[in-house]
Design a protein around this motif. Structure first.
Motif, mmCIF file in Angstrom:
data_model
loop_
_atom_site.group_PDB
_atom_site.id
_atom_site.type_symbol
_atom_site.label_atom_id
_atom_site.label_comp_id
_atom_site.label_asym_id
_atom_site.label_seq_id
_atom_site.Cartn_x
_atom_site.Cartn_y
_atom_site.Cartn_z
ATOM 1 N N GLN A 182 37.835 21.744 -34.130
ATOM 2 C CA GLN A 182 37.609 23.020 -34.813
ATOM 3 C C GLN A 182 37.445 24.155 -33.805
ATOM 4 O O GLN A 182 37.986 25.262 -33.996
ATOM 5 C CB GLN A 182 36.354 22.906 -35.678
ATOM 6 C CG GLN A 182 35.950 24.200 -36.383
ATOM 7 C CD GLN A 182 34.596 24.074 -37.083
ATOM 8 O OE1 GLN A 182 34.070 22.972 -37.259
ATOM 9 N NE2 GLN A 182 34.021 25.200 -37.447
ATOM 10 N N LEU A 183 36.708 23.901 -32.724
ATOM 11 C CA LEU A 183 36.482 24.933 -31.707
ATOM 12 C C LEU A 183 37.796 25.356 -31.048
ATOM 13 O O LEU A 183 37.993 26.526 -30.722
ATOM 14 C CB LEU A 183 35.505 24.416 -30.647
ATOM 15 C CG LEU A 183 34.064 24.193 -31.118
ATOM 16 C CD1 LEU A 183 33.258 23.469 -30.051
ATOM 17 C CD2 LEU A 183 33.396 25.515 -31.479
ATOM 18 N N ARG A 241 22.507 33.205 -33.844
ATOM 19 C CA ARG A 241 23.380 32.208 -33.214
ATOM 20 C C ARG A 241 22.705 30.834 -33.168
ATOM 21 O O ARG A 241 23.382 29.811 -33.184
ATOM 22 C CB ARG A 241 23.750 32.676 -31.794
ATOM 23 C CG ARG A 241 24.701 31.748 -31.045
ATOM 24 C CD ARG A 241 26.049 31.661 -31.716
ATOM 25 N NE ARG A 241 26.943 30.757 -30.992
ATOM 26 C CZ ARG A 241 28.027 30.228 -31.501
ATOM 27 N NH1 ARG A 241 28.378 30.500 -32.757
ATOM 28 N NH2 ARG A 241 28.798 29.424 -30.790
ATOM 29 N N GLU A 251 40.072 27.166 -34.088
ATOM 30 C CA GLU A 251 39.577 28.428 -34.632
ATOM 31 C C GLU A 251 39.212 29.447 -33.561
ATOM 32 O O GLU A 251 39.231 30.651 -33.827
ATOM 33 C CB GLU A 251 38.357 28.164 -35.525
ATOM 34 C CG GLU A 251 38.682 27.308 -36.755
ATOM 35 C CD GLU A 251 37.475 27.092 -37.643
ATOM 36 O OE1 GLU A 251 36.399 27.699 -37.367
ATOM 37 O OE2 GLU A 251 37.577 26.302 -38.604
ATOM 38 N N HIS A 252 38.850 28.972 -32.365
ATOM 39 C CA HIS A 252 38.366 29.894 -31.334
ATOM 40 C C HIS A 252 39.184 29.851 -30.046
ATOM 41 O O HIS A 252 38.864 30.575 -29.099
ATOM 42 C CB HIS A 252 36.894 29.603 -31.021
ATOM 43 C CG HIS A 252 35.997 29.651 -32.219
ATOM 44 N ND1 HIS A 252 35.593 30.841 -32.814
ATOM 45 C CD2 HIS A 252 35.448 28.661 -32.976
ATOM 46 C CE1 HIS A 252 34.816 30.574 -33.852
ATOM 47 N NE2 HIS A 252 34.721 29.263 -33.980
ATOM 48 N N MET A 294 39.249 27.692 -27.785
ATOM 49 C CA MET A 294 38.439 27.219 -26.670
ATOM 50 C C MET A 294 39.186 26.136 -25.884
ATOM 51 O O MET A 294 40.028 25.426 -26.426
ATOM 52 C CB MET A 294 37.121 26.660 -27.217
ATOM 53 C CG MET A 294 36.025 26.462 -26.192
ATOM 54 S SD MET A 294 34.481 25.853 -26.962
ATOM 55 C CE MET A 294 33.989 27.296 -27.912
ATOM 56 N N ARG A 343 31.314 32.732 -18.974
ATOM 57 C CA ARG A 343 32.298 32.368 -20.006
ATOM 58 C C ARG A 343 32.400 30.860 -20.193
ATOM 59 O O ARG A 343 33.293 30.376 -20.864
ATOM 60 C CB ARG A 343 33.660 32.956 -19.607
ATOM 61 C CG ARG A 343 33.598 34.478 -19.454
ATOM 62 C CD ARG A 343 34.776 35.051 -18.688
ATOM 63 N NE ARG A 343 35.997 35.035 -19.446
ATOM 64 C CZ ARG A 343 37.152 35.551 -19.015
ATOM 65 N NH1 ARG A 343 37.209 36.120 -17.810
ATOM 66 N NH2 ARG A 343 38.232 35.492 -19.757
ATOM 67 N N GLU A 399 34.326 30.263 -23.587
ATOM 68 C CA GLU A 399 35.778 30.079 -23.641
ATOM 69 C C GLU A 399 36.175 28.729 -23.050
ATOM 70 O O GLU A 399 37.231 28.186 -23.389
ATOM 71 C CB GLU A 399 36.472 31.206 -22.872
ATOM 72 C CG GLU A 399 36.228 32.589 -23.477
ATOM 73 C CD GLU A 399 36.740 33.694 -22.582
ATOM 74 O OE1 GLU A 399 37.937 33.669 -22.229
ATOM 75 O OE2 GLU A 399 35.946 34.583 -22.219
ATOM 76 N N LYS A 430 28.998 31.176 -27.086
ATOM 77 C CA LYS A 430 30.393 31.212 -27.537
ATOM 78 C C LYS A 430 31.348 31.149 -26.338
ATOM 79 O O LYS A 430 32.169 32.050 -26.114
ATOM 80 C CB LYS A 430 30.668 32.471 -28.365
ATOM 81 C CG LYS A 430 29.910 32.530 -29.669
ATOM 82 C CD LYS A 430 30.310 33.732 -30.506
ATOM 83 C CE LYS A 430 29.577 33.762 -31.842
ATOM 84 N NZ LYS A 430 29.949 34.920 -32.672
#
Length: 227
Positions: A167-168, A102, A171-172, A174, A68, A142, A140
């Motif tokens: 942005q990461l 990806r 949006e995610h 992270m 992860r 975490e 991707k």
């Protein structure tokens, strides 16, 4: 991430000493310290690339932790005779990532979508840094751990990568840990700051606390204020 009483000793010298630290989800942490302060060693211990002499490190409650995490420690490693896509294809297979699409996604994220067949041996330092970040993002993750990621980037590239990190997170969700010896470099990127000096974590500040502690002012004294 939860680190408790972490100590790392080389030849009877404490490179890290009693580090206690927690990283929370959805934040960008700036790990700040001079060269030789212990930043890279701390990251290596976190990522199981180096064994602590004492203390414990818990990642994701030990549940498939390393799968992860995306990482770039010190200089990124490439096959220099291969281009960016070929290098990413190698790492995609190595990491067992089934989605071939990806590769194009991460190239676009780091601004390398137009390098085509240029071999990585002909990349500039900034392009190599971007490709290293792309490799770290393939799975991707975490948690993203990057050692001196802005090194070699021109001002425009710094802004682009800074926006990518934000942005990461937005949006995610992270969590990102970035190291640097240059505080102004990370000032517009990180939300929290960890100051390390001679192997000791000496201060931890939020962005607001950092701004308050660095605030400049002029103090004027006079014998007769009314006059």
């Amino acid at each position: 991430v939860r680190i408790e009483q972490l100590t790392k000793t080389y030849k009877d010298i404490n490179v890290l000493e009693n580090i206690n630290l927690q990283l929370q989800k959805g934040k960008i942490y700036g790990l700040i310290g001079m060269n030789g302060a212990g930043k890279t060693t701390l990251m290596k211990c976190m990522l199981n690339l180096s064994t602590p002499s004492e203390g414990t490190i818990t990642l994701f409650n030990n549940n498939d932790a390393l799968k992860r995490i995306g990482m770039m420690i010190e200089a990124p490693a490439f096959f220099e005779q291969m281009n960016a896509k070929q290098n990413l294809e190698y790492y995609r297979k190595l990491k067992g990532i089934p989605n071939k699409g990806r590769i194009d996604e991460v190239l676009q994220l780091v601004g390398l979508e137009n390098v085509n067949n240029k071999q990585t041996k002909n990349f500039s330092l900034g392009m190599k840094q971007r490709l290293g970040i792309a490799i770290a993002l393939l799975s991707k993750p975490e948690l993203l751990v990057l050692d001196e990621p802005i090194n070699g980037l021109d001002p425009k590239g710094v802004v682009a990568i800074r926006n990518l990190f934000k942005q990461l997170v937005e949006e995610h969700g992270m969590t990102i840990l970035l190291s640097s010896h240059n505080l102004p470099e990370l000032y517009q990127t990180a939300s929290d700051y960890l100051f390390i000096h001679q192997g000791k974590l000496i201060k931890q500040l939020t962005l607001q606390e950092l701004e308050e502690s660095c605030r400049q002012y002029i103090a004027i004294e006079c014998e007769n204020p009314a006059q």
